[in-house]
Write a protein that holds these residues in place. Sequence first.
Motif, PDB file in Angstrom:
ATOM      1  N   LEU A  40       0.826  -1.218   0.000  1.00 11.53           N
ATOM      2  CA  LEU A  40       0.000   0.000   0.000  1.00 11.53           C
ATOM      3  C   LEU A  40       0.859   1.267   0.000  1.00 11.53           C
ATOM      4  N   GLN A  41       1.682   1.451   1.048  1.00 16.05           N
ATOM      5  CA  GLN A  41       2.570   2.613   1.253  1.00 16.05           C
ATOM      6  C   GLN A  41       1.836   3.868   1.694  1.00 16.05           C
ATOM      7  N   SER A  42       0.642   4.121   1.159  1.00 12.86           N
ATOM      8  CA  SER A  42      -0.187   5.222   1.660  1.00 12.86           C
ATOM      9  C   SER A  42      -1.625   4.994   1.217  1.00 12.86           C
ATOM     10  N   ASP A  48      -4.474   9.293  -1.958  1.00 11.09           N
ATOM     11  CA  ASP A  48      -4.155   9.325  -3.388  1.00 11.09           C
ATOM     12  C   ASP A  48      -3.134  10.401  -3.743  1.00 11.09           C
ATOM     13  N   LYS A  49      -3.196  11.518  -3.050  1.00 14.33           N
ATOM     14  CA  LYS A  49      -2.215  12.581  -3.317  1.00 14.33           C
ATOM     15  C   LYS A  49      -0.804  12.085  -3.016  1.00 14.33           C
ATOM     16  N   THR A  50      -0.654  11.393  -1.903  1.00 12.90           N
ATOM     17  CA  THR A  50       0.659  10.867  -1.522  1.00 12.90           C
ATOM     18  C   THR A  50       1.082   9.743  -2.457  1.00 12.90           C
ATOM     19  N   LEU A  51       0.154   8.872  -2.826  1.00 12.50           N
ATOM     20  CA  LEU A  51       0.481   7.791  -3.755  1.00 12.50           C
ATOM     21  C   LEU A  51       1.015   8.339  -5.072  1.00 12.50           C
ATOM     22  N   ARG A  68       1.664   3.167  -8.820  1.00 18.33           N
ATOM     23  CA  ARG A  68       0.866   3.102 -10.042  1.00 18.33           C
ATOM     24  C   ARG A  68      -0.515   2.511  -9.797  1.00 18.33           C
ATOM     25  N   TYR A  69      -1.154   2.970  -8.727  1.00 14.67           N
ATOM     26  CA  TYR A  69      -2.511   2.561  -8.417  1.00 14.67           C
ATOM     27  C   TYR A  69      -3.121   3.618  -7.515  1.00 14.67           C
ATOM     28  N   THR A  70      -4.423   3.555  -7.326  1.00 15.23           N
ATOM     29  CA  THR A  70      -5.125   4.469  -6.432  1.00 15.23           C
ATOM     30  C   THR A  70      -5.631   3.703  -5.219  1.00 15.23           C
ATOM     31  N   SER A  71      -6.084   4.445  -4.221  1.00 15.63           N
ATOM     32  CA  SER A  71      -6.633   3.791  -3.029  1.00 15.63           C
ATOM     33  C   SER A  71      -7.880   2.982  -3.390  1.00 15.63           C
ATOM     34  N   GLU A  72      -8.654   3.478  -4.336  1.00 15.31           N
ATOM     35  CA  GLU A  72      -9.863   2.752  -4.751  1.00 15.31           C
ATOM     36  C   GLU A  72      -9.501   1.413  -5.389  1.00 15.31           C
ATOM     37  N   GLU A  73      -8.458   1.404  -6.207  1.00 14.34           N
ATOM     38  CA  GLU A  73      -8.008   0.143  -6.817  1.00 14.34           C
ATOM     39  C   GLU A  73      -7.530  -0.828  -5.733  1.00 14.34           C
ATOM     40  N   TYR A  74      -6.863  -0.288  -4.725  1.00 15.39           N
ATOM     41  CA  TYR A  74      -6.410  -1.128  -3.624  1.00 15.39           C
ATOM     42  C   TYR A  74      -7.604  -1.752  -2.897  1.00 15.39           C
ATOM     43  N   PHE A  75      -8.586  -0.930  -2.597  1.00 17.39           N
ATOM     44  CA  PHE A  75      -9.764  -1.409  -1.868  1.00 17.39           C
ATOM     45  C   PHE A  75     -10.507  -2.469  -2.674  1.00 17.39           C
ATOM     46  N   ASP A 102      -3.634  14.479   5.165  1.00 16.91           N
ATOM     47  CA  ASP A 102      -3.230  13.372   4.289  1.00 16.91           C
ATOM     48  C   ASP A 102      -2.982  12.104   5.098  1.00 16.91           C
ATOM     49  N   PHE A 103      -2.294  12.262   6.223  1.00 18.85           N
ATOM     50  CA  PHE A 103      -1.999  11.089   7.045  1.00 18.85           C
ATOM     51  C   PHE A 103      -3.286  10.507   7.620  1.00 18.85           C
ATOM     52  N   ARG A 104      -4.186  11.366   8.078  1.00 17.72           N
ATOM     53  CA  ARG A 104      -5.454  10.886   8.621  1.00 17.72           C
ATOM     54  C   ARG A 104      -6.227  10.117   7.552  1.00 17.72           C
ATOM     55  N   GLU A 105      -6.173  10.582   6.320  1.00 20.31           N
ATOM     56  CA  GLU A 105      -6.831   9.883   5.220  1.00 20.31           C
ATOM     57  C   GLU A 105      -6.214   8.487   5.023  1.00 20.31           C
ATOM     58  N   SER A 106      -4.891   8.419   5.127  1.00 16.36           N
ATOM     59  CA  SER A 106      -4.179   7.153   4.987  1.00 16.36           C
ATOM     60  C   SER A 106      -4.542   6.200   6.127  1.00 16.36           C
ATOM     61  N   LEU A 107      -4.565   6.727   7.348  1.00 17.01           N
ATOM     62  CA  LEU A 107      -4.895   5.926   8.525  1.00 17.01           C
ATOM     63  C   LEU A 107      -6.330   5.406   8.439  1.00 17.01           C
ATOM     64  N   ASP A 108      -7.256   6.284   8.069  1.00 14.60           N
ATOM     65  CA  ASP A 108      -8.662   5.882   7.959  1.00 14.60           C
ATOM     66  C   ASP A 108      -8.835   4.814   6.882  1.00 14.60           C
ATOM     67  N   PHE A 109      -8.075   4.942   5.805  1.00 17.45           N
ATOM     68  CA  PHE A 109      -8.179   3.968   4.729  1.00 17.45           C
ATOM     69  C   PHE A 109      -7.714   2.584   5.191  1.00 17.45           C
ATOM     70  N   ALA A 110      -6.605   2.552   5.940  1.00 14.33           N
ATOM     71  CA  ALA A 110      -6.095   1.276   6.454  1.00 14.33           C
ATOM     72  C   ALA A 110      -7.114   0.634   7.401  1.00 14.33           C
ATOM     73  N   GLU A 111      -7.819   1.456   8.150  1.00 12.02           N
ATOM     74  CA  GLU A 111      -8.853   0.922   9.041  1.00 12.02           C
ATOM     75  C   GLU A 111     -10.026   0.387   8.225  1.00 12.02           C
ATOM     76  N   LYS A 112     -10.383   1.104   7.180  1.00 12.81           N
ATOM     77  CA  LYS A 112     -11.470   0.679   6.299  1.00 12.81           C
ATOM     78  C   LYS A 112     -11.179  -0.681   5.660  1.00 12.81           C
ATOM     79  N   CYS A 113      -9.922  -0.885   5.301  1.00 14.46           N
ATOM     80  CA  CYS A 113      -9.523  -2.144   4.650  1.00 14.46           C
ATOM     81  C   CYS A 113      -9.360  -3.296   5.631  1.00 14.46           C
ATOM     82  N   LYS A 114      -9.372  -2.998   6.944  1.00 19.30           N
ATOM     83  CA  LYS A 114      -9.200  -4.026   7.972  1.00 19.30           C
ATOM     84  C   LYS A 114      -7.922  -4.840   7.729  1.00 19.30           C
TER      85      LYS A 114
END
Length: 431
Positions: A258-260, A263-266, A272-279, A309-321
Amino acid sequence: MKKAAFITLGCKVNFYDSEAMAELFKKRGYEIVGGDEKADVYVINTCTVTNVGDKKSRQAIRRVKRLNPEALVIAAGCYSQTSPQKVGSIEGVNIVLGTADRGRIVDIAESYRGEGVFYAVGNIMKVRDFEGLTVDSLEGRTRAYIKIQEGCDRFCSYCIIPFARGPVRSRPLDDIISEVERLSGRGFKEVVLTGIHIASYGRDLKGVGLVDVLKAVSEVEGIERIRFSSVEPTVITDEFLKELKDLPKVCRHFHLSLQSGCDKTLKAMNRRYTSEEYFEAVKKLRGLWSDCAVTTDIIAGFPGETDEDFRESLDFAEKCKIAKIHAFPYSPKEGTAAAKMKGQISTKVKQQRVEMLLELSRKNGEEFLNGLLGKDYEVLFEEETEEGVYRGHTSNYIGVYVKSDEDIINRALKVRLESVVDEGNMWGKLV
């Protein structure tokens, strides 16, 4: 008999390379001893992923020279490849060997005549062939790592590895299977396919890819489990999963890089992917195997990463469990684009963010393990941790302890999971 010792820093690929080089010394009549013992030759297989890796490499070189001032010291690997002059200037180094020509390491060592520093570092970007190092003599283990690929052409903005390892080179499929068959013949039941960027496997060959390796290894008699190292979410396509579904030996543990989660940080990282593609990749995996473990790496404090940005990354990792997060503070590497970026984050802030990621990892991990309580899983046992207590792993890489009156090492047995020990480990009872 002369003695050779190896100290290895960094990734599983480095450990494989060290095993292969040690085998070359052994075939020449050397005794392989521990890195803290007196030896005639010390090989430090260096890492340069982070500045900490550089520092540990330098410390290891100085430490072995104190063990035996007369020893021949070879600094090999990634740090030697990217910064040969810096490595060669470290007091005590005799030979600097990069990430190619490791098959010649014994010849290079034995031809050294004690005059200054000898550099065996070429232009890795021009290397086009996979170097055929193999490991045949692993002992006392149930799990074997097999290197199937070398090099990377992703050029993420924070990463020095493409400059340390060079372009993508794939190991011929027949060669991979030959090594798997030899390891199976020695009693190994689980193999881990590893490389610098294994998703790129086969790009330089005709008509083969990672799935073809997984299929071929699955057919090797005696191999019961197959794992593979980190891949990006773009690998998890419907076609890929359709093939995996028919390969029960492939373990249901996926280290999905993942790394982040921002999406801005990615984009700044050149991922070469977005958070949505990861999810979507995570959802596809869990759609097939609801109890599969998804683990990942996340960098905290990348240049320009705001609190939002970091909070967005943290929330995303929680969303993905995510079952387990390997969290790292960003470390600027000379020679990478990110090291020159504006908005470098303070060490204090980076560490605070790492702690928040680790706390989320503990929370998610506990939730994941609690969801497995009372279920039966096959566990391949690897060690006796204390008398009568054995530990092994499930397919989804949960560490499991059981009590047994008989030796069950290297046996795959059904276990009912009864309680959580700590992050990543459970107690179970043989069924």
